[in-house]
Design a protein around this motif. Structure first.
Motif, PDB file in Angstrom:
ATOM      1  N   ASP A  31       0.965  -1.359   0.084  1.00  0.00           N
ATOM      2  CA  ASP A  31      -0.025   0.074   0.046  1.00  0.00           C
ATOM      3  C   ASP A  31       0.748   1.229   0.048  1.00  0.00           C
ATOM      4  OD1 ASP A  31       1.087  -0.135   2.543  1.00  0.00           O
ATOM      5  OD2 ASP A  31      -0.839   0.598   3.612  1.00  0.00           O
ATOM      6  N   TYR A  62      -1.754  -1.167  -4.039  1.00  0.00           N
ATOM      7  CA  TYR A  62      -3.293  -0.819  -3.840  1.00  0.00           C
ATOM      8  C   TYR A  62      -3.145   0.601  -3.012  1.00  0.00           C
ATOM      9  CZ  TYR A  62      -4.290  -5.567  -4.078  1.00  0.00           C
ATOM     10  OH  TYR A  62      -4.494  -6.925  -4.407  1.00  0.00           O
ATOM     11  N   HIS A  64      -4.491   3.007   0.069  1.00  0.00           N
ATOM     12  CA  HIS A  64      -4.331   2.658   1.305  1.00  0.00           C
ATOM     13  C   HIS A  64      -5.630   2.012   1.989  1.00  0.00           C
ATOM     14  CE1 HIS A  64      -2.729   2.473   5.514  1.00  0.00           C
ATOM     15  NE2 HIS A  64      -3.808   3.354   5.835  1.00  0.00           N
ATOM     16  N   TYR A  67      -6.629  -1.564   0.878  1.00  0.00           N
ATOM     17  CA  TYR A  67      -5.632  -2.376   1.422  1.00  0.00           C
ATOM     18  C   TYR A  67      -5.981  -2.911   2.670  1.00  0.00           C
ATOM     19  CZ  TYR A  67      -1.012  -4.510   1.894  1.00  0.00           C
ATOM     20  OH  TYR A  67       0.236  -5.241   2.075  1.00  0.00           O
TER      21      TYR A  67
END
Length: 408
Positions: A31, A62, A64, A67
């Motif tokens: 992330d 991803y 955040h 994720y």
């Protein structure tokens, strides 16, 4: 909690490939999606592949917030080989469920208990280590030095001075504190600091561990102090509609003067504000209370169900090396967890390193220090308090119920 860039397309792509691993392919889910960490990890992976030409890294990035939700699904079903995550209770929650691999062998083989002495407690559960940390960073108040100078404000060292500075700014049409609480964790930073400055680190950790109810008079005192900033309107209007990044422009365009945040904000400072941004330690509330700090640590882990654990171990060992820790943290403008690596000389980092070295202890951050279910409801309560401080009794009553369930 931390970098939040919305990259939905990569999340979809990652979901489709994270389940496929084969010999010589190392699948990593991350992330680290802000510009500085993206660049840092691209460089690290390039160096790792060059050193290990038989390994191909599949790096899935991803945003955040998605994720935090999807990692729980991968770990239980068909995980990648390495995941980015966080130290402390956030790690322990997955360790307790048997979802993270014991990597004590990596620590033993690489002398990590000595080289990562400060980080080791946050990576250890019942004497075993479950990941490799790669960075930590200070929290504190970033502010517009030029605006302070314009209104004759000096860096606040005490709570009274912080309130006085806020009053002066508000009178002159400047919002004292920008903040975006759409994703809740930013409000937790305020709770952490006011609670640690009011009641101390030991009490704070007892609360995080469910050993103290939220209706305790000492917790009420924390909220009473916080109300001294909330009720006069010292926080950004409509903060619940902004993410932490969306709240930054108010600081940069001079409509707000301060931001309580982690040092990961500094790479985002616009070039035109060079020399105009500065940092100060969260002020003293009670002089008898030792000064503890939030210093969250970011980490790498091998899922228990990973297919390529051999190459995953190689990657964790690679990231643990001092020269690689130094490279990552120079690009992130953060502090290496390997004590043989040096932090980059930078005005904000220099202050952070000195502040953490002199601190009376560190916390990981609210949503990393407490039970995940408690963290979720606690942060909702903090945001609600910042919008409706008059609801405090109702909020604390609800948090007590959640705490009893979470820690039974």
């Amino acid at each position: 909690m931390k970098y939040v860039k919305h990259i939905a397309a990569t999340a979809v792509l990652a979901a489709s490939v994270s389940t496929t691993a084969f010999a010589g392919t190392l699948v990593i889910n991350s992330d680290a999606s802000d510009p500085a960490p993206k660049e840092a990890w691209s460089e690290i992976i390039s160096r790792f592949e060059k050193e290990n030409p038989d390994i191909t890294v599949k790096y899935n990035l991803y945003d955040h917030e998605s994720y935090k939700t999807t990692i729980r699904n991968w770990l239980v079903t068909s995980p990648p080989d390495v995941v980015f995550w966080y130290a402390g209770n956030r790690m322990k929650a997955f360790v307790d469920r048997g979802l993270f691999e014991d990597v004590s062998d990596i620590w033993a083989d690489n002398n990590m208990k000595q080289d990562f002495a400060a980080a080791a407690p946050a990576m250890t559960v019942q004497g075993k280590q479950y990941g490799v940390p790669y960075t930590y960073y200070q929290w504190g108040i970033y502010y517009r030095k030029d605006i302070f100078e314009q209104y004759g404000i000096t860096e606040p060292k005490t709570w009274e001075e912080l309130k006085s500075a806020s009053a002066t700014l508000k009178e002159n049409g400047v919002t004292p504190f920008t903040i975006g609480t759409k994703y809740l964790w930013t409000a937790a930073g305020w709770f952490d600091y006011i609670n640690m400055r009011t009641n101390g680190l030991d009490f704070h950790i007892q609360l995080m561990d469910g050993k103290v109810p939220y209706s305790d008079e000492r917790v009420k005192k924390t909220f009473a102090n916080w109300a001294e900033l909330v009720e006069p309107g010292y926080f950004l209007d409509n903060h619940a509609s902004y993410s932490w990044q969306e709240a930054q422009p108010f600081l940069y365009n001079g409509k707000a003067a301060m931001y309580l945040m982690g040092n990961f904000i500094t790479p985002n400072f616009p070039a035109e504000l060079d020399g105009k941004m500065d940092f100060f330690q969260f002020p003293v509330i009670d002089p008898s209370v030792p000064m503890a700090e939030d210093a969250p640590m970011d980490t790498l882990h091998i899922p228990s169900k990973a297919k390529n654990k051999a190459d995953a171990r190689k990657f964790l060992e690679f990231v643990a090396r001092a020269e690689n820790q130094q490279l990552i943290n120079e690009m992130l403008l953060q502090i290496p967890t390997n004590n043989k690596a040096k932090a980059k000389s930078d005005p904000f980092l220099d202050k952070g390193v000195a502040m953490l070295a002199a601190s009376d202890g560190t916390a990981q951050f609210y949503d990393r220090d407490t039970n995940p279910a408690m963290a979720k409801e606690g942060m909702k309560g903090f945001q609600e308090f910042m919008v409706h401080p008059e609801r405090i009794d109702k909020i604390l009553k609800k948090l007590d119920k959640v705490s009893k369930r979470a820690f039974k």
